[in-house]
Write an enzyme that holds these catalytic residues in place. Structure first.
Site, mmCIF file in Angstrom:
data_model
loop_
_atom_site.group_PDB
_atom_site.id
_atom_site.type_symbol
_atom_site.label_atom_id
_atom_site.label_comp_id
_atom_site.label_asym_id
_atom_site.label_seq_id
_atom_site.Cartn_x
_atom_site.Cartn_y
_atom_site.Cartn_z
ATOM 1 N N GLU A 153 0.902 -1.257 0.098
ATOM 2 C CA GLU A 153 0.109 0.019 0.031
ATOM 3 C C GLU A 153 0.865 1.172 0.011
ATOM 4 O O GLU A 153 2.048 1.229 0.044
ATOM 5 C CB GLU A 153 -0.802 -0.092 1.211
ATOM 6 C CG GLU A 153 -0.314 -0.391 2.497
ATOM 7 C CD GLU A 153 -1.339 -0.881 3.577
ATOM 8 O OE1 GLU A 153 -1.703 0.118 4.427
ATOM 9 O OE2 GLU A 153 -1.958 -2.041 3.562
ATOM 10 N N LYS A 161 2.306 4.793 1.478
ATOM 11 C CA LYS A 161 2.805 5.252 2.587
ATOM 12 C C LYS A 161 2.415 6.844 2.348
ATOM 13 O O LYS A 161 3.166 7.578 1.856
ATOM 14 C CB LYS A 161 4.051 5.242 2.857
ATOM 15 C CG LYS A 161 4.888 5.565 4.250
ATOM 16 C CD LYS A 161 6.005 5.046 4.764
ATOM 17 C CE LYS A 161 6.605 5.434 6.078
ATOM 18 N NZ LYS A 161 6.402 6.830 6.596
ATOM 19 N N ASP A 171 2.095 10.588 3.371
ATOM 20 C CA ASP A 171 2.901 11.485 4.143
ATOM 21 C C ASP A 171 2.137 12.660 4.976
ATOM 22 O O ASP A 171 2.244 13.768 4.460
ATOM 23 C CB ASP A 171 4.040 11.966 3.226
ATOM 24 C CG ASP A 171 4.992 12.561 3.978
ATOM 25 O OD1 ASP A 171 5.215 12.430 5.269
ATOM 26 O OD2 ASP A 171 5.709 13.519 3.455
ATOM 27 N N TYR A 174 -5.742 3.039 7.473
ATOM 28 C CA TYR A 174 -4.856 1.818 6.883
ATOM 29 C C TYR A 174 -4.389 0.755 8.022
ATOM 30 O O TYR A 174 -3.709 -0.212 7.520
ATOM 31 C CB TYR A 174 -3.654 2.278 6.338
ATOM 32 C CG TYR A 174 -2.924 3.217 7.049
ATOM 33 C CD1 TYR A 174 -2.321 2.817 8.281
ATOM 34 C CD2 TYR A 174 -2.586 4.591 6.419
ATOM 35 C CE1 TYR A 174 -1.566 3.863 9.178
ATOM 36 C CE2 TYR A 174 -1.858 5.639 7.575
ATOM 37 C CZ TYR A 174 -1.409 5.061 8.581
ATOM 38 O OH TYR A 174 -0.572 5.955 9.195
ATOM 39 N N LYS A 203 11.031 3.501 1.540
ATOM 40 C CA LYS A 203 10.995 4.897 1.284
ATOM 41 C C LYS A 203 11.337 5.299 -0.142
ATOM 42 O O LYS A 203 12.642 4.730 -0.528
ATOM 43 C CB LYS A 203 11.479 5.615 2.320
ATOM 44 C CG LYS A 203 11.074 5.462 3.717
ATOM 45 C CD LYS A 203 10.219 6.762 4.149
ATOM 46 C CE LYS A 203 11.137 7.716 5.075
ATOM 47 N NZ LYS A 203 10.486 8.414 5.746
ATOM 48 N N CYS A 244 19.464 47.158 3.089
ATOM 49 C CA CYS A 244 18.434 46.835 2.130
ATOM 50 C C CYS A 244 19.616 46.705 0.728
ATOM 51 O O CYS A 244 20.174 47.965 0.632
ATOM 52 C CB CYS A 244 17.437 47.782 1.659
ATOM 53 S SG CYS A 244 16.538 47.405 0.458
ATOM 54 N N CYS A 275 17.785 50.024 -1.494
ATOM 55 C CA CYS A 275 18.001 51.304 -1.278
ATOM 56 C C CYS A 275 19.027 51.570 -0.158
ATOM 57 O O CYS A 275 19.075 52.929 0.104
ATOM 58 C CB CYS A 275 16.608 51.729 -1.020
ATOM 59 S SG CYS A 275 15.964 51.196 0.553
ATOM 60 N N CYS A 325 12.984 45.729 4.943
ATOM 61 C CA CYS A 325 13.282 47.078 4.665
ATOM 62 C C CYS A 325 12.142 48.053 4.813
ATOM 63 O O CYS A 325 11.102 47.743 4.358
ATOM 64 C CB CYS A 325 13.696 47.370 3.330
ATOM 65 S SG CYS A 325 13.937 48.982 2.566
ATOM 66 N N CYS A 345 11.563 52.503 -1.870
ATOM 67 C CA CYS A 345 12.640 51.319 -2.397
ATOM 68 C C CYS A 345 12.027 50.845 -3.265
ATOM 69 O O CYS A 345 10.922 50.180 -3.616
ATOM 70 C CB CYS A 345 12.506 50.422 -1.156
ATOM 71 S SG CYS A 345 13.591 49.002 -1.432
HETATM 72 S S1 IVH Z 1 0.821 1.029 9.345
HETATM 73 C C1 IVH Z 1 2.600 -1.255 13.139
HETATM 74 N N1 IVH Z 1 0.290 1.858 6.819
HETATM 75 O O1 IVH Z 1 3.990 5.620 8.549
HETATM 76 C C2 IVH Z 1 2.217 -0.341 11.812
HETATM 77 N N2 IVH Z 1 1.631 3.292 8.022
HETATM 78 O O2 IVH Z 1 6.513 4.608 10.567
HETATM 79 C C3 IVH Z 1 1.502 0.836 11.611
HETATM 80 N N3 IVH Z 1 2.067 5.484 7.249
HETATM 81 O O3 IVH Z 1 3.360 6.431 11.715
HETATM 82 C C4 IVH Z 1 1.589 1.690 10.473
HETATM 83 N N4 IVH Z 1 1.003 5.159 5.662
HETATM 84 O O4 IVH Z 1 2.185 7.390 10.120
HETATM 85 C C5 IVH Z 1 1.046 1.952 7.954
HETATM 86 N N5 IVH Z 1 -0.203 2.641 4.610
HETATM 87 C C6 IVH Z 1 0.309 2.758 5.847
HETATM 88 C C7 IVH Z 1 0.972 4.062 6.061
HETATM 89 C C8 IVH Z 1 1.490 4.383 7.235
HETATM 90 C C9 IVH Z 1 1.756 6.054 6.278
HETATM 91 C C10 IVH Z 1 2.792 6.071 8.384
HETATM 92 C C11 IVH Z 1 2.035 6.186 9.907
HETATM 93 C C12 IVH Z 1 3.439 5.517 10.667
HETATM 94 C C13 IVH Z 1 4.510 5.690 9.637
HETATM 95 C C14 IVH Z 1 5.380 4.300 10.028
#
Ligand code: IVH
Length: 665
Positions: free
Chosen positions: A110, A112, A114, A222, A309, A404, A407, A422, A428
């Site tokens: 899935e 991740k 942010d 998730y 990542k 500045c 000026c 400034c 200016c």
């Molecule tokens: S699962 C024990 N699934 O990534 C597992 N985390 O360090 C729990 N995150 O703090 C996390 N997308 O904030 C999981 N699809 C995803 C995620 C996800 C983002 C973040 C989450 C967590 C950090 C993992």
């Protein structure tokens, strides 16, 4: 029907409409009908406090009460995931799982997300608590703020959910909302959020839940935890949770081999750039909960999951010098001038250094090799110095300027602000040119026959020294300039003349009063009759206007206390700019007559409501759901997949914002 029954009916309908609008992206009723229902409910709740309910849809509106958050212990600690940047470590993870289980298994891959993580607890179908990650053991109780997020259900659908469970996910600020928020902050000269993650976590920790309500946060869930989950599969549980009303990513995929996993990673490394929210990697989870239990946890993270990542896009290059830009408000921005370097598809030569503190913390010296990153940020920034390459030849330390660069006036730094300014506002040159550029910009007077280069040329040849001078320019004046023919000169004059029709709210924004961005200007223009009323308004009167606080009020009063500004406004008035509120002139047409149009997605040029209005003004009808009768879909970004599929099936045309504007113009 008793009052209680009416309240219950309104609550349940509003919950349903919220879900249709925010999660399914497919409203059944108009915004007006929704707002009317909401105010009816608010009135009834106010009059009958005995029926107060913490999960009423009215809680979504937020409150102005200030509060400090209480700390709550997590029922299950919120661990983080092991991180890797390399495919070979993903292979190692796969092998460890294989060895540990010694039986067939599936991996759920899935995205991740942010943003900032959240844990939600539901008891008997009701959201009872929302807690931030905190230190993993305990976090802040942010329930009131989270209740304002429309994609998080307050009351679950159906009755197939466990009586008590926790669901975790990520709270996010979509890119379009983030960009708009930063534009507004820039106009009000507030510090910008570096990325949507900071904006989301800052918003979630806001002490004022009505601020949270206004920011349009989103949430993807998730991870489901509890004693009585419906299935053994993580993937299957989340599909089920989507039926309870949660927003679950539609990009989860069950993988059966390492090759499947690498395909997923490679696909999303590119495709994620088209997503409406920020992602920074992929999460791989053993799908079976029984197998997850078998594998267990280390002290810090689960053995059954790993995060891969994506490489932050980063490059190493030489810092040649630091120059300083003066903005229209006098704010000084330090800019790093770099050896050109390729980064994320473009050549980067300059990067923002933001302010004096950042330069100090980086301990920058001229000639340093520095890391430039684009990541989620809009402007490339310098994230570090490679000190190992400094050797004996340490260049001169970068010292923030005291005068500045344009000026020569002394710079000042206001208390509590990071920027230097400034203060020579009226003489200016970059400040004056900056004010003119802001005045003619698209969202202000929209004089598109002019641009920064022409402003520069007009100013340098003494044709204009402020924005009011634009309106007394003649074709002959302009033709004196190099490379200016009759046609372009006429064009410019026509563009300037046309701007006299720009409505009051945009003229107010165009004046460039500190902290008066687009939204504030709109609020002001709708609250006062004309500029005279605004000019005479005191702080208290201004603070009575929605969203205007002490800082903005003070800035408006200070602006009009300055005689030079009052004279400027008088001159603009005398040439015929709009300085009073007018009922908007309606441009009726029948271009959309007989057409039924569905609006879907997120828009950048007008709001959804404005598009509805435009459709009606041109004889069309806005409809909430797609059917064979739909003439076309006006689609912004992030149109829901269900709608796309339906449109495709029925062969209904999808047109973009730009195409739509062309169509009616
Ligand atoms: S699962 C024990 N699934 O990534 C597992 N985390 O360090 C729990 N995150 O703090 C996390 N997308 O904030 C999981 N699809 C995803 C995620 C996800 C983002 C973040 C989450 C967590 C950090 C993992």
């Amino acid at each position: 029907m008793t009052v209680k029954e009416t309240i219950d009916r309104l609550r349940s309908e509003l919950h349903r409409h919220n879900y249709n609008y925010y999660v399914l992206n497919s409203p059944e009723i108009s915004d007006k009908e929704f707002d009317d229902m909401m105010s009816e409910l608010q009135d009834l709740e106010r009059e009958n406090p005995e029926y107060q309910d913490n999960n009423s849809p009215t809680m979504r509106v937020g409150s102005d009460l200030n509060k400090n958050f209480t700390q709550v212990e997590h029922r299950y600690p919120m661990l983080s995931l092991g991180n890797t940047y390399s495919e070979s470590e993903v292979a190692d993870f796969y092998e460890r799982v294989q060895k540990g289980l010694n039986e067939d298994f599936e991996i759920c891959a899935e995205l991740k997300y942010d943003g900032t993580s959240i844990s939600l607890t539901y008891e008997n179908g009701k959201l009872i608590r929302a807690v931030t990650r905190g230190d993993g053991e305990k976090g802040d109780d942010v329930t009131d703020n989270v209740k304002t997020i429309r994609t998080i259900p307050l009351i679950l659908h159906g009755n197939n959910y466990p009586p008590l469970f926790e669901i975790r996910g990520e709270i996010l600020l979509p890119w379009v909302v983030f960009e708009k928020l930063n534009e507004e902050r820039e106009a009000r000269e507030e510090p910008l959020f570096a990325n949507p993650r900071n904006a989301a976590s800052g918003t979630l920790k806001s002490q004022n839940s009505s601020v949270v309500a206004s920011r349009k946060l989103d949430a993807y869930l998730y991870y489901l935890l509890g004693e009585e989950l419906p299935y053994d599969g993580h993937y299957e549980n989340l599909q089920e949770a989507s039926k309870w009303g949660f927003k679950i990513s539609s990009h989860m995929k069950k993988c059966h081999s390492l090759a499947d996993i690498f395909n997923y990673i490679n696909y999303w490394d590119v495709e994620r750039k088209n997503l409406p929210v920020a992602t920074d990697g992929i999460v791989l989870k053993v799908n079976s909960i029984r197998q997850q239990r078998n594998l267990g946890f280390t002290a810090k993270s689960p053995r059954w999951a790993i995060a891969y990542k994506f490489q932050a896009e980063r490059a190493l290059t030489r810092l040649n010098k630091v120059t300083y830009q003066v903005g229209r408000t006098g704010a000084i921005t330090p800019v790093a001038n770099l050896d050109p370097v390729q980064l994320a598809g473009t050549v980067v030569k300059r990067a923002s250094l933001h302010n004096a503190d950042i330069i100090e913390n980086l301990d920058l010296h001229i000639g340093d090799m520095v890391y430039v990153e684009k990541g989620g940020e809009i402007i490339p920034k310098i994230t570090g110095v490679d000190k190992d390459t400094r050797g004996m030849l340490l260049g001169e330390k970068v010292k923030f300027i005291t005068r500045c660069p344009s000026c020569g006036s002394n710079l000042i730094r206001y208390e509590g602000e990071a920027a230097h300014y400034c203060t020579n506002e009226t003489a200016c040159p970059p400040q004056i040119k900056g004010k003119i550029e802001h005045f003619i910009s698209r969202k202000a007077m929209n004089i598109d026959s002019l641009g920064p280069e022409k402003v520069d040329a007009f100013y340098n040849s003494h044709l204009i020294k402020d924005v009011a001078d634009l309106y007394t320019l003649t074709v002959e004046d302009i033709k004196q300039l190099d490379r200016m023919g009759q046609k372009s000169a006429e064009n410019i004059i026509n563009g300037i003349a046309k701007s006299k029709e720009v409505p009051f709210e945009r003229v107010l924004f165009a004046l460039g009063i500190r902290f008066v961005g687009e939204t504030v200007a709109k609020k002001l223009a709708r609250s006062v009759k004309d500029i005279d009323e605004l000019q005479d308004a005191g702080i208290e009167m201004l603070k009575n206007i929605d969203e205007i606080g002490e800082k903005i009020a003070q800035s408006i009063v200070a602006y009009f206390q300055n005689a030079a500004n009052r004279i400027l406004v008088e001159r603009l008035k005398s040439v015929g700019l709009q300085f009073s509120r007018k009922e908007e002139a309606v441009n009726y047409s029948d271009k959309l007559s007989g057409q039924s149009i569905v609006i879907s997605g997120v828009f950048s040029k007008h709001s959804r409501d404005e598009y509805k209005d435009i459709i009606e003004k041109h004889g069309g009808k806005n409809s909430g759901s797609i059917s064979a009768k739909t003439s076309f879909i006006l689609a912004g970004e992030n149109m829901g997949p269900a709608k796309l599929e339906k449109a495709d099936k029925l062969g209904i045309k999808i047109i973009s914002e730009e195409e739509f504007i062309d169509l009616i113009s």
